[in-house]
Motif scaffolding. Sequence first.
Motif, PDB file in Angstrom:
ATOM      1  N   SER A  86      -2.531  -2.981  -8.761  1.00 56.01           N
ATOM      2  CA  SER A  86      -1.995  -1.922  -7.899  1.00 56.01           C
ATOM      3  C   SER A  86      -1.003  -2.464  -6.872  1.00 56.01           C
ATOM      4  CB  SER A  86      -3.143  -1.224  -7.170  1.00 56.01           C
ATOM      5  OG  SER A  86      -3.743  -2.136  -6.262  1.00 56.01           O
ATOM      6  N   ASN A  87      -0.907  -3.806  -6.769  1.00 54.85           N
ATOM      7  CA  ASN A  87      -0.051  -4.447  -5.772  1.00 54.85           C
ATOM      8  C   ASN A  87      -0.429  -4.111  -4.343  1.00 54.85           C
ATOM      9  OD1 ASN A  87       1.605  -6.049  -7.346  1.00 54.85           O
ATOM     10  ND2 ASN A  87       2.903  -4.311  -7.897  1.00 54.85           N
ATOM     11  N   LYS A  88      -1.677  -3.657  -4.154  1.00 60.22           N
ATOM     12  CA  LYS A  88      -2.134  -3.385  -2.788  1.00 60.22           C
ATOM     13  C   LYS A  88      -2.939  -4.568  -2.273  1.00 60.22           C
ATOM     14  CE  LYS A  88      -2.421   1.619  -2.959  1.00 60.22           C
ATOM     15  NZ  LYS A  88      -3.319   2.552  -3.635  1.00 60.22           N
ATOM     16  N   ASP A  89      -3.134  -4.594  -0.970  1.00 63.06           N
ATOM     17  CA  ASP A  89      -3.903  -5.673  -0.366  1.00 63.06           C
ATOM     18  C   ASP A  89      -5.366  -5.585  -0.816  1.00 63.06           C
ATOM     19  OD1 ASP A  89      -3.839  -7.805   1.895  1.00 63.06           O
ATOM     20  OD2 ASP A  89      -5.643  -6.614   2.262  1.00 63.06           O
ATOM     21  N   VAL A  90      -5.865  -6.698  -1.369  1.00 65.22           N
ATOM     22  CA  VAL A  90      -7.205  -6.701  -1.953  1.00 65.22           C
ATOM     23  C   VAL A  90      -8.286  -6.441  -0.913  1.00 65.22           C
ATOM     24  CG1 VAL A  90      -8.935  -8.221  -2.957  1.00 65.22           C
ATOM     25  CG2 VAL A  90      -6.665  -8.126  -3.932  1.00 65.22           C
ATOM     26  N   PHE A  91      -8.182  -7.156   0.205  1.00 68.47           N
ATOM     27  CA  PHE A  91      -9.228  -7.062   1.220  1.00 68.47           C
ATOM     28  C   PHE A  91      -9.316  -5.646   1.783  1.00 68.47           C
ATOM     29  CE2 PHE A  91     -10.822  -7.778   5.606  1.00 68.47           C
ATOM     30  CZ  PHE A  91     -12.053  -8.268   5.261  1.00 68.47           C
ATOM     31  N   GLN A  92      -8.130  -5.043   2.012  1.00 65.58           N
ATOM     32  CA  GLN A  92      -8.128  -3.677   2.549  1.00 65.58           C
ATOM     33  C   GLN A  92      -8.725  -2.693   1.553  1.00 65.58           C
ATOM     34  OE1 GLN A  92      -4.230  -2.608   3.884  1.00 65.58           O
ATOM     35  NE2 GLN A  92      -4.453  -3.901   5.712  1.00 65.58           N
ATOM     36  N   THR A  93      -8.354  -2.860   0.273  1.00 63.10           N
ATOM     37  CA  THR A  93      -8.906  -1.959  -0.749  1.00 63.10           C
ATOM     38  C   THR A  93     -10.422  -2.077  -0.769  1.00 63.10           C
ATOM     39  OG1 THR A  93      -6.965  -2.589  -2.008  1.00 63.10           O
ATOM     40  CG2 THR A  93      -8.576  -1.229  -3.125  1.00 63.10           C
ATOM     41  N   LEU A  94     -10.905  -3.325  -0.736  1.00 58.79           N
ATOM     42  CA  LEU A  94     -12.345  -3.560  -0.800  1.00 58.79           C
ATOM     43  C   LEU A  94     -13.054  -2.938   0.399  1.00 58.79           C
ATOM     44  CD1 LEU A  94     -14.164  -5.299  -2.804  1.00 58.79           C
ATOM     45  CD2 LEU A  94     -14.345  -6.876  -0.904  1.00 58.79           C
ATOM     46  N   THR A  95     -12.528  -3.186   1.600  1.00 59.54           N
ATOM     47  CA  THR A  95     -13.208  -2.660   2.786  1.00 59.54           C
ATOM     48  C   THR A  95     -13.136  -1.141   2.836  1.00 59.54           C
ATOM     49  OG1 THR A  95     -11.220  -3.279   3.973  1.00 59.54           O
ATOM     50  CG2 THR A  95     -13.159  -4.628   4.356  1.00 59.54           C
ATOM     51  N   SER A  96     -12.089  -0.569   2.236  1.00 58.33           N
ATOM     52  CA  SER A  96     -12.017   0.896   2.268  1.00 58.33           C
ATOM     53  C   SER A  96     -13.066   1.517   1.339  1.00 58.33           C
ATOM     54  CB  SER A  96     -10.621   1.372   1.881  1.00 58.33           C
ATOM     55  OG  SER A  96     -10.412   1.161   0.508  1.00 58.33           O
TER      56      SER A  96
END
Lengths: 314, 285
Positions: A86-96
């Motif tokens: 998805s080219n998104k930030d991994v950590f942010q996706t996970l925490t969301s």
Amino acid sequence: MRNYVFKRLLQLIPILLGITFLSFAMMRLAGGDAISYLYESRGTAVAQEIIDAKKVELGLDKPFIIQYLTWLAGMLRGDMGISYVSNKDVFQTLTSKLPATLLLTGSAIVWTLVIALPLGIISAVRHNRIVDYLIRFFSFMGNSMPNFFAALLLMYVFSIRFKILPVITSGNTLVSLILPTATLVVSMAAKYTRQVRAVVLEELNKDYVIGARARGVKGSVIVFKSVLRVSMLTILTLLALSIGSLLGGTAIVENIFMWDGVGKLAVDAISMRDYPMIQAYVVWMAIIYVLVNLVTDILYHLLDPRVRLGGDRL
Amino acid sequence: MTDHVTQRRQKVVRSHTGARLIFFLILAGCLLLAALFAEHLCPYDPYAQDLSIAMQVPGPDHLLGTDRYGRDMLSRVLIGGRTSIFATLILVAVVTVTGTGIGVISAWKPGPVDTVLMRISDLFLAFPSLVFALAVAGVLGGGVQNAILALALVSWPKYARLARSQTLVQKSSTYIMAARLSGSSDLQLVIRHILPNIAGPVLVTAVLDIGTMMMELAALSFLGLGVKPPMAEWGSMMSDGRSLLQSVPWMILAPGAAIFMTVMIFNLLGDTIRDYLDPKERTKG
């Protein structure tokens, strides 16, 4: 006590380093072909130069240990790379997605306690009576039920047959929490009832219980005032230990019920070979697990005078 | 509330346990035989597709119905059982042997070897097991062997710790000292004396783990990380039927019930073996 906490926190460091190293190494072993897979999945043939350029971009050309340290330093800053898909930030996706999973886990634990504690106690008190046999029978059944089968059965009965609950809900609502929770509770409560029963039964066989009975103390008073108070610590410790299998269980259950948490995220990431995402998932689940166990251990020390004053573990 | 078990009562309980043990051994044996000779028991070819008879309700022709490609479910459950049961047994055997080996070595060689091995096992125990297995199987790319490898990787520390603690107990006992004094070598001591004496608890743990491992292996297949279709296996068959739960529920029910019953039989067998070998557990009920 303070020394003990400090010692435990120190012991945490090598374990955390080990967890991160192992997770990192595992992903890197397969890391190279992730890039070719990435391009293949887009349906285009690519030249070796482009693959090499992408490798440089992602830092895959550097020595292994450097890659690890860079990654670890990034992780401490909350930067675990960017998803290949998805080219998104991994950590942010996970925490969301994490709150949804924690909600599911939390409600599973609460319901497990609500169901398993009374059943386990009744089963122990009424040892070898009909109630005990019935409870043991059901807990045995629950124990032999794979959670994906339980999930599909519940879905079939409640959503398709009787249409009480929707098959798929949009978003994470309380209604959609019911079936995933029920699935997790089936196996957890089954296992936990057995454990509570064993702990209480052992306590009931101790001399002080016989003593109390001989002095004419009422059975219910013995169970609630003495036995439960003493067994509670062991019971809570066992619950903390089951968090590990619960975290694994959420991956399957979230996937079946389309519950939008980290478990579903991880399974999707695995099928897309989104290595940074899998890595982040594994590392954070392990960290949560280790921290829960640490807190339980410390609480154990804090609450049990035998352990606290004796210095050593039981 | 406390039951003082008299000598006589103990004998009665023991003989019951013995009968139960034989009963469950026979049941488990039947399962193994059914898995071994699955292709002779199949009424139809489990892989033959015939779309004209797809999704048939269970009936006299097809006792468990047919799936979306018209394959006979009974035959598929039988042949799938072979994959599920033997893959699980291989997994349990691999884990038991490697775990016990590492544990015995660790107990036999105190010092750096022991420390390193035990720290490694601590590390693996720090991961929630299914989470780690999922990731490993995912990275390795699925397939039966990889799923077995992934689960073996997360399960060996338990056996290593068990074997280590058991070996430490045996090692300090007088009979080992006597054997050593009469000239047995290290290898002889381990093979002749240590292994037979720690076999009981290890075996009980292994049998009790068959059910859990079968469920975990099936879970990996269910998520597409174990056995790949078209090969029949209970977990992957259920994953196959998932989208058709509404119209063809027997695609889920047949393999699901098969796993459920198999796991239950092995769990009962494990419990009975434990009761049989350990009288202390038995009096607890």
